[in-house]
Design an enzyme around this catalytic site. Structure first.
Site, PDB file in Angstrom:
ATOM      1  N   SER A  15      66.305  53.488  70.476  1.00  0.00           N
ATOM      2  CA  SER A  15      66.513  54.500  71.518  1.00  0.00           C
ATOM      3  C   SER A  15      66.767  55.904  70.978  1.00  0.00           C
ATOM      4  O   SER A  15      67.345  56.729  71.670  1.00  0.00           O
ATOM      5  CB  SER A  15      67.676  54.067  72.425  1.00  0.00           C
ATOM      6  OG  SER A  15      68.770  53.615  71.652  1.00  0.00           O
ATOM      7  N   THR A  16      66.339  56.187  69.740  1.00  0.00           N
ATOM      8  CA  THR A  16      66.508  57.558  69.247  1.00  0.00           C
ATOM      9  C   THR A  16      65.410  58.484  69.750  1.00  0.00           C
ATOM     10  O   THR A  16      65.474  59.695  69.575  1.00  0.00           O
ATOM     11  CB  THR A  16      66.517  57.595  67.696  1.00  0.00           C
ATOM     12  OG1 THR A  16      65.258  57.091  67.234  1.00  0.00           O
ATOM     13  CG2 THR A  16      67.650  56.767  67.116  1.00  0.00           C
ATOM     14  N   GLY A  20      63.379  54.677  75.290  1.00  0.00           N
ATOM     15  CA  GLY A  20      64.783  54.301  75.042  1.00  0.00           C
ATOM     16  C   GLY A  20      65.707  55.502  75.116  1.00  0.00           C
ATOM     17  O   GLY A  20      66.809  55.430  75.674  1.00  0.00           O
ATOM     18  N   TYR A 154      50.187  42.640  70.112  1.00  0.00           N
ATOM     19  CA  TYR A 154      51.236  43.357  70.860  1.00  0.00           C
ATOM     20  C   TYR A 154      51.389  42.759  72.261  1.00  0.00           C
ATOM     21  O   TYR A 154      52.498  42.463  72.712  1.00  0.00           O
ATOM     22  CB  TYR A 154      50.854  44.837  70.946  1.00  0.00           C
ATOM     23  CG  TYR A 154      51.709  45.682  71.865  1.00  0.00           C
ATOM     24  CD1 TYR A 154      53.009  46.038  71.502  1.00  0.00           C
ATOM     25  CD2 TYR A 154      51.219  46.137  73.088  1.00  0.00           C
ATOM     26  CE1 TYR A 154      53.786  46.830  72.344  1.00  0.00           C
ATOM     27  CE2 TYR A 154      51.989  46.926  73.933  1.00  0.00           C
ATOM     28  CZ  TYR A 154      53.275  47.269  73.560  1.00  0.00           C
ATOM     29  OH  TYR A 154      54.041  48.048  74.398  1.00  0.00           O
TER      30      TYR A 154
HETATM   31  N1  LIG Z   1      54.970  54.373  75.384  1.00  0.00           N
HETATM   32  C1  LIG Z   1      54.223  53.599  76.139  1.00  0.00           C
HETATM   33  O1  LIG Z   1      53.153  54.007  76.622  1.00  0.00           O
HETATM   34  C2  LIG Z   1      54.684  52.208  76.494  1.00  0.00           C
HETATM   35  C3  LIG Z   1      53.978  51.494  77.482  1.00  0.00           C
HETATM   36  C4  LIG Z   1      54.400  50.217  77.816  1.00  0.00           C
HETATM   37  C5  LIG Z   1      55.496  49.656  77.180  1.00  0.00           C
HETATM   38  N2  LIG Z   1      56.150  50.358  76.210  1.00  0.00           N
HETATM   39  C6  LIG Z   1      57.293  49.716  75.558  1.00  0.00           C
HETATM   40  O2  LIG Z   1      58.445  50.492  75.780  1.00  0.00           O
HETATM   41  C7  LIG Z   1      59.329  50.390  74.664  1.00  0.00           C
HETATM   42  C8  LIG Z   1      59.617  51.781  74.133  1.00  0.00           C
HETATM   43  O3  LIG Z   1      58.382  52.368  73.795  1.00  0.00           O
HETATM   44  P1  LIG Z   1      58.246  53.852  73.230  1.00  0.00           P
HETATM   45  O4  LIG Z   1      56.813  54.223  73.350  1.00  0.00           O
HETATM   46  O5  LIG Z   1      59.320  54.699  73.772  1.00  0.00           O
HETATM   47  O6  LIG Z   1      58.505  53.538  71.698  1.00  0.00           O
HETATM   48  P2  LIG Z   1      58.510  54.523  70.476  1.00  0.00           P
HETATM   49  O7  LIG Z   1      58.469  55.932  70.931  1.00  0.00           O
HETATM   50  O8  LIG Z   1      57.515  54.073  69.485  1.00  0.00           O
HETATM   51  O9  LIG Z   1      59.952  54.117  69.939  1.00  0.00           O
HETATM   52  C9  LIG Z   1      60.576  54.809  69.008  1.00  0.00           C
HETATM   53  C10 LIG Z   1      61.984  54.272  68.942  1.00  0.00           C
HETATM   54  O10 LIG Z   1      61.978  52.932  68.424  1.00  0.00           O
HETATM   55  C11 LIG Z   1      62.826  52.898  67.290  1.00  0.00           C
HETATM   56  N3  LIG Z   1      62.352  51.878  66.365  1.00  0.00           N
HETATM   57  C12 LIG Z   1      61.093  51.689  65.904  1.00  0.00           C
HETATM   58  N4  LIG Z   1      61.064  50.634  65.067  1.00  0.00           N
HETATM   59  C13 LIG Z   1      62.327  50.147  65.013  1.00  0.00           C
HETATM   60  C14 LIG Z   1      62.938  49.057  64.341  1.00  0.00           C
HETATM   61  N5  LIG Z   1      62.235  48.289  63.505  1.00  0.00           N
HETATM   62  N6  LIG Z   1      64.256  48.833  64.516  1.00  0.00           N
HETATM   63  C15 LIG Z   1      64.992  49.627  65.328  1.00  0.00           C
HETATM   64  N7  LIG Z   1      64.466  50.678  66.002  1.00  0.00           N
HETATM   65  C16 LIG Z   1      63.159  50.934  65.840  1.00  0.00           C
HETATM   66  C17 LIG Z   1      62.749  54.308  66.731  1.00  0.00           C
HETATM   67  O11 LIG Z   1      63.870  54.543  65.946  1.00  0.00           O
HETATM   68  P3  LIG Z   1      63.888  55.419  64.581  1.00  0.00           P
HETATM   69  O12 LIG Z   1      62.656  56.267  64.578  1.00  0.00           O
HETATM   70  O13 LIG Z   1      65.151  56.194  64.722  1.00  0.00           O
HETATM   71  O14 LIG Z   1      63.932  54.433  63.503  1.00  0.00           O
HETATM   72  C18 LIG Z   1      62.774  55.107  68.030  1.00  0.00           C
HETATM   73  O15 LIG Z   1      64.089  55.156  68.526  1.00  0.00           O
HETATM   74  C19 LIG Z   1      58.608  49.506  73.651  1.00  0.00           C
HETATM   75  O16 LIG Z   1      59.054  48.195  73.761  1.00  0.00           O
HETATM   76  C20 LIG Z   1      57.152  49.616  74.054  1.00  0.00           C
HETATM   77  O17 LIG Z   1      56.413  48.490  73.670  1.00  0.00           O
HETATM   78  C21 LIG Z   1      55.760  51.621  75.849  1.00  0.00           C
END
Ligand SMILES: NC(=O)c1ccc[n+]([C@@H]2O[C@H](COP(=O)([O-])OP(=O)(O)OC[C@H]3O[C@@H](n4cnc5c(N)ncnc54)[C@H](OP(=O)(O)O)[C@@H]3O)[C@@H](O)[C@H]2O)c1
Length: 264
Positions: A15-16, A20, A154
């Protein structure tokens, strides 16, 4: 609408930044006490500072734990005794054809996307049942149902979360604990913005044109025909995490801009 989240203790994996982070900000605006998470101390501290700047009275702390490592859960055990709300948000993907996706990539996606949620739920759910109140939310994806051909691994992890969520919800019968899954569609996180910028440079076009094409040619079924803002996903997450959603349990809620066809 008063969401009744004041002083609720919340942990959000990954959630950084991204969805999240938007969920964390939403909880802080509602007066909840939030623990954020990322892979490194630096990114966690940076995000805490950012949240404090956005929400000056925020009660926010963080834990660095890299969920690629199965042992990372011990960081959580060491640092958090109990929460009222668990958001299993962390998720990684790689866009590759099935025959090019290695065992290591499958295992890493399962470890981060599924096993972190298994481990966190196993730790926090019994405590929620003991206090007879709690919320667990699994952040799945439209991909669980759409299963794009370049995202089979995925999508498989995101479908697994739906079974996990439903199965665990069945263990809450007669209590005030609820467990649900949220299926976001394509969302304009920092990652998506970087992707659009890269493509725009490569193709010598505007980011808007690249985004428009994504919905014309790739996510054709989207009714929204644009990326959702992280806040639009966070708002639904906040409602499902609030006492107001008590009658919703074991559900899979789409916030996908209508991209998954069908009436349910
Ligand atoms: N974005 C989309 O279009 C979308 C669509 C459908 C579903 N989702 C789902 O929604 C959720 C959030 O997606 P998002 O796009 O916001 O993700 P994102 O931007 O890729 O997420 C980045 C966040 O995840 C953390 N992170 C990555 N790998 C990690 C690990 N191994 N351990 C702990 N923290 C980790 C990063 O922390 P650091 O960088 O600080 O390490 C950062 O806080 C995910 O489950 C994704 O599959 C996303």
């Amino acid at each position: 609408m008063e969401l009744q989240l004041t002083n609720k203790r919340v942990f959000i994996s990954g959630s950084t930044s991204g969805i999240g982070f938007a969920i964390a900000q939403g909880f802080l605006q509602e007066g909840a006490k939030v623990i954020i998470n990322g892979r490194s101390e630096d990114t966690v501290q940076e995000a805490i500072e950012k949240l404090k700047a956005l929400e000056p009275n925020a009660s926010v702390s963080g834990i660095a734990a890299d969920f690629r490592d199965a042992m990372a859960i011990h960081e959580i055990h060491k640092n958090i005794h109990q929460v009222d709300i668990l958001i299993n948000n962390v998720g990684i993907f790689s866009s590759k054809l099935f025959e090019e996706t290695t065992d290591t990539e499958w295992q890493e996606m399962f470890q981060v996307n599924v096993m972190s949620a298994v481990q966190l739920s196993r730790y926090f759910l019994p405590k929620m049942l003991d206090q007879n109140w709690g919320r667990i939310l699994f952040i799945s994806s439209e991909c669980a149902q759409l299963v794009p051909e370049d995202l089979i691994a995925y999508s498989t992890t995101k479908a697994a979360l739906l079974s996990l969520s439903r199965g665990l919800a069945q263990t809450t019968k007669g209590t005030q604990v609820t467990i649900n899954a949220l299926l976001p569609g394509s969302t304009l996180t920092e990652g998506a913005i970087a992707f659009l910028k890269d493509q725009a440079i490569q193709e010598d076009r505007s980011e808007e044109a690249v985004a428009e094409d994504f919905f014309k040619n790739t996510r054709t079924s989207s009714l929204l025909q644009r990326f959702a803002q992280p806040k639009e996903i966070a708002d639904m997450a906040l409602f499902l995490a609030s006492p107001l959603s008590a009658a919703t349990n074991g559900a899979a809620i789409k916030v996908d801009g209508g991209s998954v066809p069908g009436i349910l």
